[in-house]
Design a protein around this motif. Structure first.
Motif, PDB file in Angstrom:
ATOM      1  N   GLY A  14       2.111 -10.471   2.141  1.00  0.00           N
ATOM      2  CA  GLY A  14       1.343  -9.477   1.395  1.00  0.00           C
ATOM      3  C   GLY A  14       2.089  -8.950   0.180  1.00  0.00           C
ATOM      4  N   TYR A  15       3.377  -8.685   0.331  1.00  0.00           N
ATOM      5  CA  TYR A  15       4.166  -8.173  -0.789  1.00  0.00           C
ATOM      6  C   TYR A  15       4.285  -9.199  -1.909  1.00  0.00           C
ATOM      7  N   VAL A  16       4.490 -10.458  -1.539  1.00  0.00           N
ATOM      8  CA  VAL A  16       4.613 -11.498  -2.564  1.00  0.00           C
ATOM      9  C   VAL A  16       3.290 -11.673  -3.290  1.00  0.00           C
ATOM     10  N   LEU A  17       2.198 -11.715  -2.555  1.00  0.00           N
ATOM     11  CA  LEU A  17       0.893 -11.866  -3.203  1.00  0.00           C
ATOM     12  C   LEU A  17       0.556 -10.659  -4.071  1.00  0.00           C
ATOM     13  N   ALA A  18       0.902  -9.461  -3.623  1.00  0.00           N
ATOM     14  CA  ALA A  18       0.620  -8.254  -4.405  1.00  0.00           C
ATOM     15  C   ALA A  18       1.401  -8.243  -5.715  1.00  0.00           C
ATOM     16  N   ALA A  19       2.554  -8.877  -5.746  1.00  0.00           N
ATOM     17  CA  ALA A  19       3.365  -8.919  -6.964  1.00  0.00           C
ATOM     18  C   ALA A  19       2.692  -9.761  -8.047  1.00  0.00           C
ATOM     19  N   ARG A  20       1.835 -10.689  -7.648  1.00  0.00           N
ATOM     20  CA  ARG A  20       1.111 -11.551  -8.583  1.00  0.00           C
ATOM     21  C   ARG A  20       2.052 -12.248  -9.564  1.00  0.00           C
ATOM     22  N   ALA A  21       3.185 -12.674  -9.061  1.00  0.00           N
ATOM     23  CA  ALA A  21       4.187 -13.358  -9.874  1.00  0.00           C
ATOM     24  C   ALA A  21       4.372 -14.781  -9.347  1.00  0.00           C
ATOM     25  N   PRO A  22       4.665 -15.716 -10.233  1.00  0.00           N
ATOM     26  CA  PRO A  22       4.970 -17.067  -9.774  1.00  0.00           C
ATOM     27  C   PRO A  22       6.189 -17.040  -8.844  1.00  0.00           C
ATOM     28  N   VAL A  23       6.176 -17.918  -7.854  1.00  0.00           N
ATOM     29  CA  VAL A  23       7.216 -17.924  -6.830  1.00  0.00           C
ATOM     30  C   VAL A  23       7.845 -19.312  -6.731  1.00  0.00           C
ATOM     31  N   LEU A  24       9.161 -19.343  -6.688  1.00  0.00           N
ATOM     32  CA  LEU A  24       9.902 -20.563  -6.407  1.00  0.00           C
ATOM     33  C   LEU A  24      10.490 -20.428  -5.012  1.00  0.00           C
ATOM     34  N   LEU A  25      10.130 -21.337  -4.133  1.00  0.00           N
ATOM     35  CA  LEU A  25      10.715 -21.361  -2.796  1.00  0.00           C
ATOM     36  C   LEU A  25      11.659 -22.552  -2.709  1.00  0.00           C
ATOM     37  N   LEU A  26      12.940 -22.276  -2.627  1.00  0.00           N
ATOM     38  CA  LEU A  26      13.942 -23.312  -2.422  1.00  0.00           C
ATOM     39  C   LEU A  26      14.179 -23.409  -0.922  1.00  0.00           C
ATOM     40  N   SER A  27      13.920 -24.574  -0.372  1.00  0.00           N
ATOM     41  CA  SER A  27      14.040 -24.764   1.067  1.00  0.00           C
ATOM     42  C   SER A  27      15.138 -25.763   1.367  1.00  0.00           C
ATOM     43  N   GLY A  28      16.168 -25.302   2.074  1.00  0.00           N
ATOM     44  CA  GLY A  28      17.255 -26.190   2.463  1.00  0.00           C
ATOM     45  C   GLY A  28      16.790 -27.142   3.559  1.00  0.00           C
ATOM     46  N   THR A  29      16.862 -28.425   3.292  1.00  0.00           N
ATOM     47  CA  THR A  29      16.392 -29.405   4.269  1.00  0.00           C
ATOM     48  C   THR A  29      17.233 -29.414   5.539  1.00  0.00           C
ATOM     49  N   GLN A  30      18.442 -28.833   5.482  1.00  0.00           N
ATOM     50  CA  GLN A  30      19.301 -28.762   6.658  1.00  0.00           C
ATOM     51  C   GLN A  30      19.442 -27.331   7.182  1.00  0.00           C
ATOM     52  N   ASP A  31      18.552 -26.454   6.726  1.00  0.00           N
ATOM     53  CA  ASP A  31      18.596 -25.047   7.136  1.00  0.00           C
ATOM     54  C   ASP A  31      18.197 -24.932   8.600  1.00  0.00           C
ATOM     55  N   LYS A  32      19.067 -24.336   9.395  1.00  0.00           N
ATOM     56  CA  LYS A  32      18.803 -24.143  10.825  1.00  0.00           C
ATOM     57  C   LYS A  32      18.326 -22.719  11.121  1.00  0.00           C
ATOM     58  N   VAL A  33      18.324 -21.856  10.101  1.00  0.00           N
ATOM     59  CA  VAL A  33      17.899 -20.469  10.287  1.00  0.00           C
ATOM     60  C   VAL A  33      16.425 -20.334   9.911  1.00  0.00           C
ATOM     61  N   ILE A  34      16.097 -20.689   8.679  1.00  0.00           N
ATOM     62  CA  ILE A  34      14.698 -20.695   8.236  1.00  0.00           C
ATOM     63  C   ILE A  34      14.348 -22.162   8.025  1.00  0.00           C
ATOM     64  N   ARG A  35      13.806 -22.738   9.033  1.00  0.00           N
ATOM     65  CA  ARG A  35      13.565 -24.179   9.058  1.00  0.00           C
ATOM     66  C   ARG A  35      12.582 -24.611   7.976  1.00  0.00           C
ATOM     67  N   PRO A  36      12.770 -25.822   7.459  1.00  0.00           N
ATOM     68  CA  PRO A  36      11.912 -26.321   6.385  1.00  0.00           C
ATOM     69  C   PRO A  36      10.407 -26.236   6.689  1.00  0.00           C
ATOM     70  N   ALA A  37      10.014 -26.497   7.919  1.00  0.00           N
ATOM     71  CA  ALA A  37       8.589 -26.415   8.275  1.00  0.00           C
ATOM     72  C   ALA A  37       8.069 -24.995   8.086  1.00  0.00           C
ATOM     73  N   ARG A  38       8.884 -24.008   8.415  1.00  0.00           N
ATOM     74  CA  ARG A  38       8.469 -22.602   8.251  1.00  0.00           C
ATOM     75  C   ARG A  38       8.331 -22.248   6.780  1.00  0.00           C
ATOM     76  N   MET A  39       9.236 -22.748   5.951  1.00  0.00           N
ATOM     77  CA  MET A  39       9.139 -22.507   4.502  1.00  0.00           C
ATOM     78  C   MET A  39       7.886 -23.171   3.934  1.00  0.00           C
ATOM     79  N   ARG A  40       7.595 -24.378   4.410  1.00  0.00           N
ATOM     80  CA  ARG A  40       6.392 -25.085   3.966  1.00  0.00           C
ATOM     81  C   ARG A  40       5.142 -24.295   4.349  1.00  0.00           C
ATOM     82  N   GLU A  41       5.124 -23.750   5.565  1.00  0.00           N
ATOM     83  CA  GLU A  41       3.995 -22.926   6.025  1.00  0.00           C
ATOM     84  C   GLU A  41       3.841 -21.682   5.144  1.00  0.00           C
TER      85      GLU A  41
END
Length: 85
Positions: A14-41
């Motif tokens: 909600g906060y990101v959408l309310a900002a109405r700003a373009p977003v870059l999501l950098l997703s570490g393919t080896q991230d074990k904390v915030i897994r790539p599938a979760r970033m994709r979702e």
């Protein structure tokens, strides 16, 4: 892992959408904390809500995206694109 229930009240989407700003999501393919599938979702949810999202998977672990050449290149391309808008 336990997470304080107060964190459930923080509406990232909600906060990101309310900002109405373009977003870059950098997703570490080896991230074990915030897994790539979760970033994709998250990217898909932002897009479904009308957000302008650039999703960039990079070969890195948690917090290391900008340490990789691919992460820095994705950031530079995103900034260049936004500078032309």
């Amino acid at each position: 892992m336990r997470v304080d229930s107060a964190l459930n009240q923080f509406d990232y989407l909600g906060y990101v959408l309310a900002a109405r700003a373009p977003v870059l999501l950098l997703s570490g393919t080896q991230d074990k904390v915030i897994r790539p599938a979760r970033m994709r979702e998250f990217a898909q949810a932002l897009q479904a809500g009308g957000g302008l999202v650039t999703f960039a998977p990079v070969p890195a672990g948690h917090g290391g995206a900008l340490e990789s050449a691919e992460g820095r290149e994705a950031l530079a391309a995103f900034m260049q694109l936004r500078a032309g808008s």
